[in-house]
Design an enzyme around this catalytic site. Structure first.
Site, PDB file in Angstrom:
ATOM      1  N   CYS A 132       0.720  -0.857   0.477  1.00 46.99           N
ATOM      2  CA  CYS A 132       0.369   0.041   0.037  1.00 46.99           C
ATOM      3  C   CYS A 132       0.866   1.505   0.590  1.00 46.99           C
ATOM      4  O   CYS A 132       2.185   1.455   0.753  1.00 46.99           O
ATOM      5  CB  CYS A 132      -0.907  -0.187   1.295  1.00 46.99           C
ATOM      6  SG  CYS A 132      -1.962   1.448   1.647  1.00 46.99           S
ATOM      7  N   VAL A 133       0.824   1.883  -1.173  1.00 48.56           N
ATOM      8  CA  VAL A 133       2.170   3.200  -1.425  1.00 48.56           C
ATOM      9  C   VAL A 133       1.387   4.413  -0.802  1.00 48.56           C
ATOM     10  O   VAL A 133       1.835   5.136   0.199  1.00 48.56           O
ATOM     11  CB  VAL A 133       1.220   3.510  -2.674  1.00 48.56           C
ATOM     12  CG1 VAL A 133       2.430   2.333  -3.520  1.00 48.56           C
ATOM     13  CG2 VAL A 133       0.070   4.305  -2.997  1.00 48.56           C
TER      14      VAL A 133
END
Length: 291
Positions: A132-133
């Site tokens: 998850c950026v």
């Protein structure tokens, strides 16, 4: 010179890793503050705009609802970041290495099924879904519950904020769809810099736009992960159309959110132990990808 460049690169990389979290935190609290202002003061972009009289009881209900959602967003996000889904500290040597086990040449260890290496986190992750950026961390076996619950409350909060900001759109478009109103909604920054609108009008238009865009993006992520959870899949398994670990709707809910899956949505502090160890999984279908 090389050492100095590497140190600079390391610090820039470290700042960039935390930048999405800082930006998301700023947006969440900005939206909450603006909606609280709408509830308490109910401002309008025009001075002569008629105002609706809100009762103190109704304001209290709205404030309680939005701060309940804010608290769940922040607490789930904090627990997500503090719960490592990696293989660090997990004893893998005593497990029987059957079908689905692989050798990771980077970590120099055998890894169980559904585990894969993340080059951003620099470690293998148990039941890895994706990196998850927005949080700068992988979604895996131990923190999937917090990730999904955080998405749920973000979706609920943005839906609520979008509905609360409906008056802002009405005020902007009350004279019809003009070039000025369209530009204010689409590019409020340009309108502010060029002096076409006041800072107050810009703030309301910008946050209202953020609510709409954020709601659409979070909706896509949230419902996609609900779809995956119901099917017992990870994002990586969805790419290959594999469903070898599908345990049925109820079984998939338990293995994703824990034994108390029906209560864990209410508060992240409610205990809901996830069955299994993230290493051994019940196989119900073919492990071979269909494409």
């Amino acid at each position: 010179m090389t050492s100095l460049a590497s140190r600079v690169f390391f610090r820039v990389d470290r700042v960039c890793r935390h930048l999405p979290v800082v930006l998301n935190t700023f947006l969440v609290f900005s939206i909450t503050g603006e909606v609280s202002y709408l509830v308490l003061v109910e401002p309008s972009l025009e001075a002569d705009q008629n105002k609706t009289v809100w009762s103190a009881w109704w304001k209290a209900v709205h404030l309680l609802a939005q701060y309940f959602m804010l608290g769940n967003i922040c607490w789930n996000a904090l627990l997500f970041l503090r719960t490592s889904p990696s293989i660090k500290g997990v004893f893998l040597g005593g497990q029987g290495m059957g079908q689905g086990w692989r050798y990771c040449y980077t970590c120099e260890t055998h890894t169980p099924p559904r585990c894969s290496h993340c080059y951003d986190c620099k470690v293998c992750v148990l039941r890895r879904d994706h990196h998850c950026v927005f949080f700068g961390q992988c979604v895996g076996f131990r923190n999937y519950r917090y990730f999904l619950c955080c998405l749920f409350f973000m979706w609920s909060g943005l839906l609520y904020a979008t509905l609360m900001n409906a008056e802002v759109f009405i005020v902007i478009l009350k004279e019809g769809v003009t070039m000025h109103s369209v530009l204010l909604l689409l590019i409020p920054w340009i309108m502010l810099v060029s002096g076409q609108v006041s800072a107050r009008a810009f703030a309301f238009a910008f946050i209202a736009d953020t609510c709409v865009v954020g709601f659409l993006l979070v909706s896509a992520f949230f419902f996609f992960h609900l779809f995956l959870m119901f099917r017992g899949q990870t994002t990586r398994e969805w790419y290959s159309t594999r469903r070898p670990y599908n345990l049925g709707l109820l079984g998939n809910l338990r293995h994703a959110l824990g034994l108390r899956w029906y209560l864990c949505w209410l508060c992240p502090l409610l205990p809901s132990p996830v069955p299994g160890d993230g290493i051994n999984f019940q196989v119900t279908g073919s492990l071979e990808p269909t494409r």
